[in-house]
Design an enzyme around this catalytic site. Sequence first.
Site, PDB file in Angstrom:
ATOM      1  N   GLY A 170       0.818  -1.202   0.000  1.00  0.00           N
ATOM      2  CA  GLY A 170       0.000   0.000   0.000  1.00  0.00           C
ATOM      3  C   GLY A 170       0.853   1.253   0.000  1.00  0.00           C
ATOM      4  N   GLY A 216      -0.231   4.389   0.348  1.00  0.00           N
ATOM      5  CA  GLY A 216      -1.065   5.480   0.859  1.00  0.00           C
ATOM      6  C   GLY A 216      -0.276   6.242   1.916  1.00  0.00           C
ATOM      7  N   PHE A 217      -0.998   6.955   2.783  1.00  0.00           N
ATOM      8  CA  PHE A 217      -0.327   7.738   3.821  1.00  0.00           C
ATOM      9  C   PHE A 217       0.573   6.864   4.686  1.00  0.00           C
ATOM     10  CE2 PHE A 217      -3.876  10.707   3.067  1.00  0.00           C
ATOM     11  CZ  PHE A 217      -3.190  11.905   3.045  1.00  0.00           C
ATOM     12  N   VAL A 254      -2.742  -7.108  -4.543  1.00  0.00           N
ATOM     13  CA  VAL A 254      -2.424  -8.159  -3.582  1.00  0.00           C
ATOM     14  C   VAL A 254      -3.694  -8.957  -3.280  1.00  0.00           C
ATOM     15  CG1 VAL A 254      -1.582  -8.662  -1.266  1.00  0.00           C
ATOM     16  CG2 VAL A 254      -0.589  -6.777  -2.582  1.00  0.00           C
ATOM     17  N   GLU A 287     -18.285  18.219   3.834  1.00  0.00           N
ATOM     18  CA  GLU A 287     -17.469  18.915   2.824  1.00  0.00           C
ATOM     19  C   GLU A 287     -18.118  18.805   1.446  1.00  0.00           C
ATOM     20  OE1 GLU A 287     -13.598  17.209   3.554  1.00  0.00           O
ATOM     21  OE2 GLU A 287     -13.196  18.655   5.151  1.00  0.00           O
ATOM     22  N   ASP A 343      -5.400   2.725   8.025  1.00  0.00           N
ATOM     23  CA  ASP A 343      -6.835   2.463   8.145  1.00  0.00           C
ATOM     24  C   ASP A 343      -7.196   0.999   8.318  1.00  0.00           C
ATOM     25  OD1 ASP A 343      -7.380   5.121   7.928  1.00  0.00           O
ATOM     26  OD2 ASP A 343      -8.458   4.988   6.026  1.00  0.00           O
ATOM     27  N   GLN A 352      -3.252  11.408   9.914  1.00  0.00           N
ATOM     28  CA  GLN A 352      -2.179  11.532  10.917  1.00  0.00           C
ATOM     29  C   GLN A 352      -1.875  10.211  11.624  1.00  0.00           C
ATOM     30  OE1 GLN A 352       0.245  13.388  12.049  1.00  0.00           O
ATOM     31  NE2 GLN A 352      -0.062  14.834  10.395  1.00  0.00           N
TER      32      GLN A 352
HETATM   33  C1  LIG Z   1     -13.087  11.130   0.885  1.00  0.00           C
HETATM   34  C2  LIG Z   1     -12.124  11.045   2.040  1.00  0.00           C
HETATM   35  C3  LIG Z   1     -11.786  12.193   2.742  1.00  0.00           C
HETATM   36  C4  LIG Z   1     -10.895  12.128   3.811  1.00  0.00           C
HETATM   37  N1  LIG Z   1     -10.568  13.281   4.470  1.00  0.00           N
HETATM   38  C5  LIG Z   1      -9.651  13.233   5.459  1.00  0.00           C
HETATM   39  C6  LIG Z   1      -9.229  14.430   6.112  1.00  0.00           C
HETATM   40  O1  LIG Z   1      -9.711  15.532   5.801  1.00  0.00           O
HETATM   41  N2  LIG Z   1      -8.290  14.328   7.086  1.00  0.00           N
HETATM   42  C7  LIG Z   1      -7.755  13.122   7.449  1.00  0.00           C
HETATM   43  O2  LIG Z   1      -6.892  13.081   8.320  1.00  0.00           O
HETATM   44  N3  LIG Z   1      -8.138  11.985   6.855  1.00  0.00           N
HETATM   45  C8  LIG Z   1      -9.064  12.010   5.873  1.00  0.00           C
HETATM   46  N4  LIG Z   1      -9.452  10.865   5.260  1.00  0.00           N
HETATM   47  C9  LIG Z   1      -8.894   9.594   5.747  1.00  0.00           C
HETATM   48  C10 LIG Z   1      -7.495   9.372   5.231  1.00  0.00           C
HETATM   49  O3  LIG Z   1      -7.442   9.623   3.846  1.00  0.00           O
HETATM   50  C11 LIG Z   1      -7.134   7.922   5.549  1.00  0.00           C
HETATM   51  O4  LIG Z   1      -7.181   7.762   6.932  1.00  0.00           O
HETATM   52  C12 LIG Z   1      -5.748   7.585   5.034  1.00  0.00           C
HETATM   53  O5  LIG Z   1      -5.732   7.644   3.630  1.00  0.00           O
HETATM   54  C13 LIG Z   1      -5.336   6.190   5.506  1.00  0.00           C
HETATM   55  O6  LIG Z   1      -4.087   5.896   4.994  1.00  0.00           O
HETATM   56  P1  LIG Z   1      -3.697   4.406   4.628  1.00  0.00           P
HETATM   57  O7  LIG Z   1      -2.289   4.472   4.151  1.00  0.00           O
HETATM   58  O8  LIG Z   1      -4.054   3.492   5.711  1.00  0.00           O
HETATM   59  O9  LIG Z   1      -4.660   4.023   3.432  1.00  0.00           O
HETATM   60  P2  LIG Z   1      -4.788   4.665   1.955  1.00  0.00           P
HETATM   61  O10 LIG Z   1      -4.304   6.072   1.936  1.00  0.00           O
HETATM   62  O11 LIG Z   1      -6.167   4.357   1.572  1.00  0.00           O
HETATM   63  O12 LIG Z   1      -3.763   3.799   1.108  1.00  0.00           O
HETATM   64  C14 LIG Z   1      -3.950   2.441   0.852  1.00  0.00           C
HETATM   65  C15 LIG Z   1      -3.209   2.078  -0.401  1.00  0.00           C
HETATM   66  O13 LIG Z   1      -3.273   0.666  -0.570  1.00  0.00           O
HETATM   67  C16 LIG Z   1      -3.544   0.348  -1.919  1.00  0.00           C
HETATM   68  N5  LIG Z   1      -4.233  -0.942  -1.934  1.00  0.00           N
HETATM   69  C17 LIG Z   1      -5.395  -1.265  -1.329  1.00  0.00           C
HETATM   70  N6  LIG Z   1      -5.697  -2.555  -1.520  1.00  0.00           N
HETATM   71  C18 LIG Z   1      -4.705  -3.066  -2.281  1.00  0.00           C
HETATM   72  C19 LIG Z   1      -4.427  -4.360  -2.811  1.00  0.00           C
HETATM   73  N7  LIG Z   1      -5.255  -5.393  -2.594  1.00  0.00           N
HETATM   74  N8  LIG Z   1      -3.323  -4.524  -3.549  1.00  0.00           N
HETATM   75  C20 LIG Z   1      -2.480  -3.487  -3.773  1.00  0.00           C
HETATM   76  N9  LIG Z   1      -2.674  -2.255  -3.289  1.00  0.00           N
HETATM   77  C21 LIG Z   1      -3.764  -2.040  -2.542  1.00  0.00           C
HETATM   78  C22 LIG Z   1      -4.418   1.505  -2.403  1.00  0.00           C
HETATM   79  O14 LIG Z   1      -4.341   1.643  -3.806  1.00  0.00           O
HETATM   80  C23 LIG Z   1      -3.825   2.692  -1.659  1.00  0.00           C
HETATM   81  O15 LIG Z   1      -2.827   3.338  -2.401  1.00  0.00           O
HETATM   82  C24 LIG Z   1     -10.336  10.889   4.180  1.00  0.00           C
HETATM   83  C25 LIG Z   1     -10.668   9.738   3.477  1.00  0.00           C
HETATM   84  C26 LIG Z   1     -11.553   9.802   2.414  1.00  0.00           C
HETATM   85  C27 LIG Z   1     -11.896   8.567   1.653  1.00  0.00           C
END
Ligand SMILES: Cc1cc2nc3c(=O)[nH]c(=O)nc-3n(C[C@H](O)[C@H](O)[C@H](O)COP(=O)(O)OP(=O)(O)OC[C@H]3O[C@@H](n4cnc5c(N)ncnc54)[C@H](O)[C@@H]3O)c2cc1C
Length: 424
Positions: free
Chosen positions: A16, A18-19, A88, A178, A308, A326
Amino acid sequence: MPSDRTRPRRRVVILGAGFAGLAACDGLAASAAEAGLEVVIVDRHTYNTFQPLLYQVATAGLNPGDIAYPVRSFLHRHGGVGFRQGVVEDVDFDAREVRFSGGDPPLSYDYLVLATGATTNFFGVKGAKEHALAIYTMEDAVAVRDRAAALLEHAATFGPSEAALTVVIVGGGPTGVEMAGTLAELRRAELETTYPEIDRSASRIVVVEQLGRLLASFDARLARYALQALEDRGVEVRLERAVEEVTDDHVVLSDGEQIPTSLVVWSAGVRAGDLADRLATEKTRGGRLEVGDDLRLAGHEEVFAVGDLAAARDRGHDEPLAQLAQPAMQAGRHAARQILRLQAGRLTEAFSYADKGIMATIGRRAAVTELRSGVRLKGTLAWLSWLGLHVVFLLGFRNRVAVLSNWAWRYISWRRGARVIAGT
Ligand SMILES: Cc1cc2nc3c(=O)[nH]c(=O)nc-3n(C[C@H](O)[C@H](O)[C@H](O)COP(=O)(O)OP(=O)(O)OC[C@H]3O[C@@H](n4cnc5c(N)ncnc54)[C@H](O)[C@@H]3O)c2cc1C
């Protein structure tokens, strides 16, 4: 990228980008080679999505490219980290292998960081999965934008119907608020000039929230301010009512009210994604993976789960941290530090969270900010801090410039960027 066990360095695989995943990568990259580690990050997309601004793509305020950042550009600044695009499918914890869909070869690991995020939770509401649109991925946001534009074009050409001009937003958390605020501004600032055929007073924006208030995680006074700000913008808010059914032309609420609509935006909740469902490990509410205080999975001392999809807790607290950027970034960095400690033969440390506060925006000069120090802001100051923080956290200079110029155009000239019906 050697795939067998004869590789010279121990391999860290981060699932992943993401953040959480990028923060883990950031924390490892500089010291990896010296620590005898190679790092590979995996994502199904070649880009990172800045989810907090997805709703602006959904409302055509920003272009998709403004909030997407190529993973390889990120890695360019983190020499030596490898990238693999793939979906994955599963993880074989015994064999220490990541399995991919489509028959792609597996990837073995010595340390694993699970960071694949969450996905939309339709809570089994009848018809929601089929007829409502989520805004969790870039594809989702573009689909909302396209549906809205197609409905408006259709109404302008063939005459409006109540369903075509009504948007129902399910969920009164930050994303729902929003989205509703932005749509209300769009209606006020642009509907008349772009679609003179449509009577804007016939359009409706309805937010449905099953709790007794909006923004449940915020201070009650800020939530009341948000409610007032939405109502001032002509948004109808239905509190203490749940959506019980979604069809292709209306929603049914728990009090029996039926609202005709052809666009239902689902922002009511999330659950850990499909990959988390498939992993044979302990889960908690929302399918989030249970982790120990150092963020490792029980029984798998080489596997960390962050962001998440995991239920990380702050030191001394029982409730998992909110699924926000965060906590995800801080947990990602923590996992990186623990891997370096393990590699150096040291014990892991417990995760503790430095809470910086929360914010949400309703629209131009209207936002709420709540800092852990107790400071609460609303109105213009909160809005300016919201704008500033979101630009700072965006990845990539080009994206920051693009977002700033789009916002300047929109908020100063009070007009919107071009909206195109893409993909239809
Ligand atoms: C519309 C929206 C608005 C938001 N606004 C806010 C905000 O204002 N402030 C705030 O703090 N948080 C906000 N959030 C929450 C924040 O974006 C998440 O908490 C954060 O993105 C979590 O990070 P992460 O790395 O766990 O997951 P993600 O950022 O979701 O990253 C997960 C990554 O894993 C990849 N992935 C997933 N499944 C697979 C797989 N099977 N195989 C390969 N790759 C995969 C995805 O492509 C993605 O790139 C918001 C979320 C959304 C949806």
